[in-house]
Design an enzyme around this catalytic site. Sequence first.
Site, PDB file in Angstrom:
ATOM      1  N   LYS A 176       0.888  -1.179   0.000  1.00 38.15           N
ATOM      2  CA  LYS A 176       0.000   0.000   0.000  1.00 38.15           C
ATOM      3  C   LYS A 176       0.922   1.224   0.000  1.00 38.15           C
ATOM      4  O   LYS A 176       1.354   1.704   1.048  1.00 38.15           O
ATOM      5  CB  LYS A 176      -0.901  -0.052   1.233  1.00 38.15           C
ATOM      6  CG  LYS A 176      -1.452   1.258   1.727  1.00 38.15           C
ATOM      7  CD  LYS A 176      -2.416   1.909   0.757  1.00 38.15           C
ATOM      8  CE  LYS A 176      -2.804   3.282   1.267  1.00 38.15           C
ATOM      9  NZ  LYS A 176      -1.794   4.312   0.875  1.00 38.15           N
ATOM     10  N   GLU A 251       7.739   2.052  11.781  1.00 34.41           N
ATOM     11  CA  GLU A 251       8.833   3.025  11.608  1.00 34.41           C
ATOM     12  C   GLU A 251       8.159   4.384  11.525  1.00 34.41           C
ATOM     13  O   GLU A 251       7.496   4.691  10.538  1.00 34.41           O
ATOM     14  CB  GLU A 251       9.601   2.736  10.313  1.00 34.41           C
ATOM     15  CG  GLU A 251      10.223   1.364  10.212  1.00 34.41           C
ATOM     16  CD  GLU A 251      11.447   1.204  11.088  1.00 34.41           C
ATOM     17  OE1 GLU A 251      11.904   2.179  11.704  1.00 34.41           O
ATOM     18  OE2 GLU A 251      11.938   0.064  11.189  1.00 34.41           O
ATOM     19  N   CYS A 285      12.438  11.114   7.907  1.00 38.49           N
ATOM     20  CA  CYS A 285      12.119  10.806   9.309  1.00 38.49           C
ATOM     21  C   CYS A 285      13.313  11.061  10.217  1.00 38.49           C
ATOM     22  O   CYS A 285      13.160  11.421  11.368  1.00 38.49           O
ATOM     23  CB  CYS A 285      11.675   9.351   9.415  1.00 38.49           C
ATOM     24  SG  CYS A 285      12.861   8.197   8.712  1.00 38.49           S
ATOM     25  N   GLU A 386       7.137  17.248  15.019  1.00 37.17           N
ATOM     26  CA  GLU A 386       7.816  16.925  13.758  1.00 37.17           C
ATOM     27  C   GLU A 386       7.245  17.795  12.641  1.00 37.17           C
ATOM     28  O   GLU A 386       6.032  17.836  12.443  1.00 37.17           O
ATOM     29  CB  GLU A 386       7.604  15.445  13.400  1.00 37.17           C
ATOM     30  CG  GLU A 386       8.366  15.051  12.150  1.00 37.17           C
ATOM     31  CD  GLU A 386       8.048  13.639  11.672  1.00 37.17           C
ATOM     32  OE1 GLU A 386       6.871  13.251  11.690  1.00 37.17           O
ATOM     33  OE2 GLU A 386       8.984  12.931  11.258  1.00 37.17           O
TER      34      GLU A 386
HETATM   35  P1  NAD Z   1       1.157   8.820   6.939  1.00 34.86           P
HETATM   36  O1  NAD Z   1       1.151   8.159   8.257  1.00 34.86           O
HETATM   37  O2  NAD Z   1       0.108   9.837   6.678  1.00 34.86           O
HETATM   38  O3  NAD Z   1       1.033   7.766   5.761  1.00 34.86           O
HETATM   39  C1  NAD Z   1       1.913   6.663   5.628  1.00 34.86           C
HETATM   40  C2  NAD Z   1       1.195   5.554   4.890  1.00 34.86           C
HETATM   41  O4  NAD Z   1       0.117   5.105   5.706  1.00 34.86           O
HETATM   42  C3  NAD Z   1       0.554   5.991   3.570  1.00 34.86           C
HETATM   43  O5  NAD Z   1       0.603   4.937   2.639  1.00 34.86           O
HETATM   44  C4  NAD Z   1      -0.882   6.261   3.977  1.00 34.86           C
HETATM   45  O6  NAD Z   1      -1.787   6.203   2.914  1.00 34.86           O
HETATM   46  C5  NAD Z   1      -1.109   5.155   4.997  1.00 34.86           C
HETATM   47  N1  NAD Z   1      -2.178   5.397   5.952  1.00 34.86           N
HETATM   48  C6  NAD Z   1      -2.689   6.598   6.360  1.00 34.86           C
HETATM   49  N2  NAD Z   1      -3.702   6.396   7.245  1.00 34.86           N
HETATM   50  C7  NAD Z   1      -3.825   5.057   7.401  1.00 34.86           C
HETATM   51  C8  NAD Z   1      -4.681   4.228   8.183  1.00 34.86           C
HETATM   52  N3  NAD Z   1      -5.625   4.745   8.959  1.00 34.86           N
HETATM   53  N4  NAD Z   1      -4.512   2.899   8.133  1.00 34.86           N
HETATM   54  C9  NAD Z   1      -3.533   2.356   7.357  1.00 34.86           C
HETATM   55  N5  NAD Z   1      -2.720   3.087   6.567  1.00 34.86           N
HETATM   56  C10 NAD Z   1      -2.856   4.423   6.589  1.00 34.86           C
HETATM   57  O7  NAD Z   1       2.602   9.442   6.749  1.00 34.86           O
HETATM   58  P2  NAD Z   1       3.158  10.275   5.518  1.00 34.86           P
HETATM   59  O8  NAD Z   1       2.652  11.677   5.633  1.00 34.86           O
HETATM   60  O9  NAD Z   1       2.928   9.545   4.239  1.00 34.86           O
HETATM   61  O10 NAD Z   1       4.719  10.208   5.807  1.00 34.86           O
HETATM   62  C11 NAD Z   1       5.351  11.077   6.658  1.00 34.86           C
HETATM   63  C12 NAD Z   1       5.604  10.431   8.007  1.00 34.86           C
HETATM   64  O11 NAD Z   1       6.296   9.211   7.847  1.00 34.86           O
HETATM   65  C13 NAD Z   1       6.474  11.275   8.897  1.00 34.86           C
HETATM   66  O12 NAD Z   1       5.976  11.287  10.205  1.00 34.86           O
HETATM   67  C14 NAD Z   1       7.810  10.566   8.860  1.00 34.86           C
HETATM   68  O13 NAD Z   1       8.626  10.800   9.978  1.00 34.86           O
HETATM   69  C15 NAD Z   1       7.396   9.154   8.754  1.00 34.86           C
HETATM   70  N6  NAD Z   1       8.478   8.336   8.203  1.00 34.86           N
HETATM   71  C16 NAD Z   1       9.132   7.464   9.039  1.00 34.86           C
HETATM   72  C17 NAD Z   1      10.202   6.709   8.572  1.00 34.86           C
HETATM   73  C18 NAD Z   1      10.935   5.752   9.474  1.00 34.86           C
HETATM   74  O14 NAD Z   1      11.588   4.844   8.955  1.00 34.86           O
HETATM   75  N7  NAD Z   1      10.890   5.901  10.790  1.00 34.86           N
HETATM   76  C19 NAD Z   1      10.596   6.812   7.228  1.00 34.86           C
HETATM   77  C20 NAD Z   1       9.911   7.706   6.413  1.00 34.86           C
HETATM   78  C21 NAD Z   1       8.851   8.455   6.906  1.00 34.86           C
END
Ligand code: NAD
Length: 491
Positions: A176, A251, A285, A386
């Site tokens: 996804k 993550e 991140c 963040e």
């Molecule tokens: P997000 O949480 O909005 O989305 C991440 C993924 O989850 C997307 O595919 C999204 O469609 C999906 N998603 C959203 N709501 C969901 C739900 N209710 N159930 C299941 N899936 C759902 O995050 P984003 O805005 O895409 O990414 C930014 C965030 O990701 C930042 O907080 C960043 O720090 C974090 N990030 C962490 C790492 C790590 O390895 N620790 C790496 C990259 C990004």
Amino acid sequence: MSTDTLLPINIGGELRLGGGDEYASLYPATGEAVARLRAPSLADVDEAITRADHAFRTSGWAQRKPHERAAVLNRVASIIRERGEALAQRQRLDNGKPINETRNLVSSAAATFQFFASACETLEETITPSRGDFMTMSVYEPMGVVAAITPWNSPIASEAQKVAPALAAGNAVVIKPAEVTPLMALELAAICEEAGIPKGMLSVLPGRGSVIGDAITKHPLVKRVSFTGGTATGKHIAHIAAEKMMPVSLELGGKSATMVLADADLDHAVNGVLYGIFSSSGESCIAGSRLFVARALYAEFMDRLSTKAAALRVGDPADERTQMGPLITAKHRESIEKYVELGLSEGATIRTGGVRPKGTAFDRGYFYRPTILEGVNNSDQICQQEIFGPVLVAMPFDDEASLIEQANDSVYALAAGVWTRDYKKAWALGRAVQAGTVWINTYKQFSISTPFGGWRDSGLGREKGRLGILQYMEQKSLYWGLNEKPLAWAN
Ligand code: NAD
């Protein structure tokens, strides 16, 4: 890339249009559509997962010998490398990162498949010391259908990090990807099939997280979710997982502290801090977004840092010299602008940036200048939340005890950086700071062979590393009876 025809998605190995809403994937540098597609419907989600479960049970992938699975994964790595430039260009269009960064992400995806091919081929199962008339073994089994939910900031690399170990372990995978970056996961699944992964073992379901991601997570046939994204979403997934008694790895976000001690090598520290926060436009991140500098060095360090930050080349991601491309969406840029306003309302001052770049080259894309805020306290919201963009908060510190206290005063604990010439101080700080990864006299360097993950609100579990494959396997103990006589109890 044509946008006249709708791009099919991968539903259980079948390429077809989703049954959900039509939407466009936009190039963040210009706002132009690079692909149009239809999201999956909930029925498509169910079909993809049901087909994945069928493929897991019947395709024979899980039963292939480890070296046979490894050969296929190595082929995936080779195809990614052969098509590296085309993939890097596509990824640039998918999420707007500069071409030099997307090239690195593509080559890291290839290396990840190669690494987990080796991990698969060399994974050992053990004979444990016996305490009776039996022999005991500890073995590993694949789980079935696992979900890989990824964010938009490093598409092909994030997906490879989950898909490669999950397939190596023998599972079927439903990917996804983030709604705004659907292209690379579709490419990756096609490459995997071409390399010999049986049809149905991989699906790609782009679409809204709260609908499609949620349905995937709740589906009874999904046995594990490997999630990378925001902390709020991660907690939501953890709740669903608790109801299903399903293992998850999360993550999540970060607000990583970078600490520059008075004896640091300035050339190294300035470049490292700049790279740590402003590469990937801060959409990382592990961005080193909270800077602490020894008071004695603060004025000189900040002069050098802000002069270099102001000179960073922001612009066209296709230009090899570009250091910072656009942000992912107009909405995300607005959220960053709101954070800067929040900082100002808390008493921060802008050292550099705090604006969109001017000029016709920037009119249509979602660009923002590298920004440094000063005059803040670690307890301010701007230092605790963040931002996920090119915004650094900088503070002087007086002694190492207060430095450690402030560095650890965050709900996040993903990464940290220490800059000092004194190896004893580096050791003490490196051990005292609470974080999943600590870089000493470097920052944001990665190795697939080194485990990665966060503490506290930054996540649960570890990815990468030789044992990363075990996340996608269940452990089983086998007892082999060797007794010549029947068990005595029943006599
Ligand atoms: P997000 O949480 O909005 O989305 C991440 C993924 O989850 C997307 O595919 C999204 O469609 C999906 N998603 C959203 N709501 C969901 C739900 N209710 N159930 C299941 N899936 C759902 O995050 P984003 O805005 O895409 O990414 C930014 C965030 O990701 C930042 O907080 C960043 O720090 C974090 N990030 C962490 C790492 C790590 O390895 N620790 C790496 C990259 C990004």
